[in-house]
Design a protein around this motif. Structure first.
Motif, PDB file in Angstrom:
ATOM      1  N   ASN A 110      32.604  36.902  42.900  1.00  0.00           N
ATOM      2  CA  ASN A 110      32.501  38.242  42.320  1.00  0.00           C
ATOM      3  C   ASN A 110      33.842  38.971  42.356  1.00  0.00           C
ATOM      4  OD1 ASN A 110      29.807  37.943  41.753  1.00  0.00           O
ATOM      5  ND2 ASN A 110      29.097  39.009  43.578  1.00  0.00           N
ATOM      6  N   GLY A 111      34.559  38.828  43.463  1.00  0.00           N
ATOM      7  CA  GLY A 111      35.849  39.479  43.577  1.00  0.00           C
ATOM      8  C   GLY A 111      36.861  38.945  42.583  1.00  0.00           C
ATOM      9  N   VAL A 112      36.952  37.616  42.497  1.00  0.00           N
ATOM     10  CA  VAL A 112      37.891  37.001  41.559  1.00  0.00           C
ATOM     11  C   VAL A 112      37.529  37.382  40.125  1.00  0.00           C
ATOM     12  CG1 VAL A 112      38.779  34.826  40.652  1.00  0.00           C
ATOM     13  CG2 VAL A 112      38.396  35.084  43.112  1.00  0.00           C
ATOM     14  N   ALA A 113      36.245  37.326  39.808  1.00  0.00           N
ATOM     15  CA  ALA A 113      35.795  37.635  38.455  1.00  0.00           C
ATOM     16  C   ALA A 113      36.143  39.067  38.069  1.00  0.00           C
ATOM     17  CB  ALA A 113      34.291  37.402  38.339  1.00  0.00           C
ATOM     18  N   ALA A 114      35.867  40.001  38.960  1.00  0.00           N
ATOM     19  CA  ALA A 114      36.151  41.407  38.661  1.00  0.00           C
ATOM     20  C   ALA A 114      37.652  41.627  38.461  1.00  0.00           C
ATOM     21  CB  ALA A 114      35.642  42.298  39.792  1.00  0.00           C
TER      22      ALA A 114
END
Length: 482
Positions: free
Chosen positions: A438-442
């Motif tokens: 989720n962090g990388v995607a955001a």
């Protein structure tokens, strides 16, 4: 991004102490080029022992991170995980020393183990999860062999690379705080996260965690070698004392009540070796499997080159531009560590920054790593030692590692909103959503869209736009975080 050409060979440092202290013309010297590197056999051995002492905590932390149930409710045997951790670290570190001939040691990557425990295992069995490790290791080796590694590394903005490291550090720290009982889940109507249980810290195990954490921080502030391991020792002694005096048991400690084992030596438990499956991914879907592999690659590879170059520069093996002889060979062995760790059920292996501690003692060649690997191999006979340390004490080291990984924040240009906002989202969403993906995607989506708004849509490049589309698709149609 530092250059990675391998043609430049930096000048060797003259042996300190004169020719009499330099390694002799024996086989070890000729094979590892000890004298030419400005070192001695004694210095290499001392460096190898120092490196092991600095990273021995992984024998305690890796079983703690992997102590979760898979989709079928099965858990890994703790003793077998300790054996697997020591075995995989020994094999990969020996490969790095004997084949790579550089003073770099490898062991189970905490970030990879964190991804396995929180993202991969809840949706598949442990053998399938270890199969993912093997796959990501092969992918990294292919990237190195084909030369795509450097292109992909260059395609990702440096700020996001630092953000991924920082976010993983906070993610690992969050796991440590949760396992220690310092952070708890909020009840209905309350905050999402609370301090301990009911907003307060309680219990002797939490005190043991706090004492261990403070001890490690104090030792680090004094630059004491092996600070993490010594701090864990302090916390373990305290735990043994209060357990004996107060009669504490599983009710207070959970499943890791500290106790003195009947013997300190036992036969290695290789029951998990080869417990790998490559089928059964159909129920997850190709996109989810791809994202899991990509996340493991992120967790296990993007820090590897920076770590290798950093230690190489400290050892005067790399020049001021980061060019280091044998860099691709070292990265190839690091990638093989993913496959070896998966086959051993120890999680993916990666280069440890603690290798710098051995370099600080004078290590310059692969003999140092060979010594470290041999000590890890010897630890296969001492796995009962892990039973002494309670999980709450070991969890303190996770918080310390997270704090160390925060150092990358100084490299981010926080004045540039085009990178500061994606970095911020990457960092906070990893621990807050308990998902590295989720962090990388955001961060990736925010970076690309901000560049589009600035009229610089070409700047991200084709790879980043493809990655953005993939993450948007997953947010819209799949739940890759669970």
């Amino acid at each position: 991004m530092a250059q990675t050409e391998t043609e430049a060979t930096p000048p060797a440092e003259a042996p300190r102490g004169g020719p009499a202290q330099a390694a002799g013309p024996g086989r070890l010297d000729r094979y590892f080029h000890i004298t030419r590197s400005g070192s001695t056999i004694g210095r290499e051995v001392r460096g190898g022992v120092t490196t092991f002492m600095a990273m021995a905590y992984i024998l305690l932390l890796n079983p703690l991170l992997l102590s979760v149930q898979d989709v079928n409710g099965n858990t890994l045997n703790a003793s077998a995980v300790v054996t697997a951790t020591a075995f995989a670290a020994a094999v990969t570190t020996l490969l790095m020393g004997i084949v790579g001939k550089v003073p770099l040691a490898l062991a189970a990557g905490l970030s990879v183990s964190g991804v396995l425990a929180t993202l991969v295992v809840p949706s598949m069995t442990w053998p399938q999860a270890m199969g993912m490790c093997v796959i990501y290791g092969v992918v990294i080796m292919l990237l190195v062999i084909t030369g795509l590694r450097e292109k992909i590394m260059n395609a990702i903005p440096m700020g996001l690379k630092h953000a991924i490291t920082i976010g993983i550090g906070l993610f690992v720290a969050m796991i440590g705080l949760e396992k220690a009982g310092v952070v708890g889940r909020g009840g209905e109507g309350g905050p999402p996260v609370t301090l301990g249980v009911g907003g307060a810290l309680a219990g002797w195990p939490v005190l043991a965690f706090c004492i261990t954490l403070l001890a490690i921080f104090m030792l680090l502030a004094r630059n004491v070698p092996g600070a993490i391991l010594i701090g864990i020792g302090v916390g373990t002694v305290f735990s043994l004392v209060i357990t004996g005096v107060l009669g504490l048991g599983d009710e207070e400690w959970g499943l890791s009540t500290p106790h003195i084992p009947s013997g300190l030596v036992s036969s290695p438990d290789f029951s998990l070796f080869g417990q790998v499956e490559f089928g059964g991914f159909g129920q997850l879907g190709a996109t989810t499997v791809t994202m899991i592999v990509f996340t493991l690659v992120l967790a296990g590879f993007f820090d590897a080159m920076a770590t290798i170059i950093a230690v190489g520069q400290e050892a005067k093996l790399a020049d001021e531009k980061g060019r280091m002889p044998g860099l691709n060979k070292a990265l190839l062995i690091d990638g093989a560590g993913g496959a070896i760790g998966g086959m051993s059920s120890a999680s993916g292996q990666t280069v440890f920054i603690e290798s710098a501690s051995g370099v600080g003692e004078g290590a310059r060649t692969g003999l140092s790593a060979t010594v470290t690997g041999l000590i890890f191999a010897a630890m296969l006979l001492f796995t009962p030692l892990a039973e002494i340390v309670p999980g709450q004490v070991a969890a303190a080291a996770l918080v310390v590692i997270g704090a160390m990984m925060m150092q990358n924040a100084r490299h981010v240009d926080w004045r540039d909103r085009g990178i500061a906002i994606p970095v911020f989202l990457t960092i906070i969403l990893m621990p807050f959503t308990f998902s590295i993906v989720n962090g990388v995607a955001a961060g990736v989506i925010a970076y690309s869209t901000i560049k589009l708004a600035e009229g610089k849509w070409r700047e991200p490049g084709l790879f980043m736009w493809l990655l953005t589309a993939l993450f948007v698709f997953n947010f819209a149609f799949n739940d890759v975080a669970h």
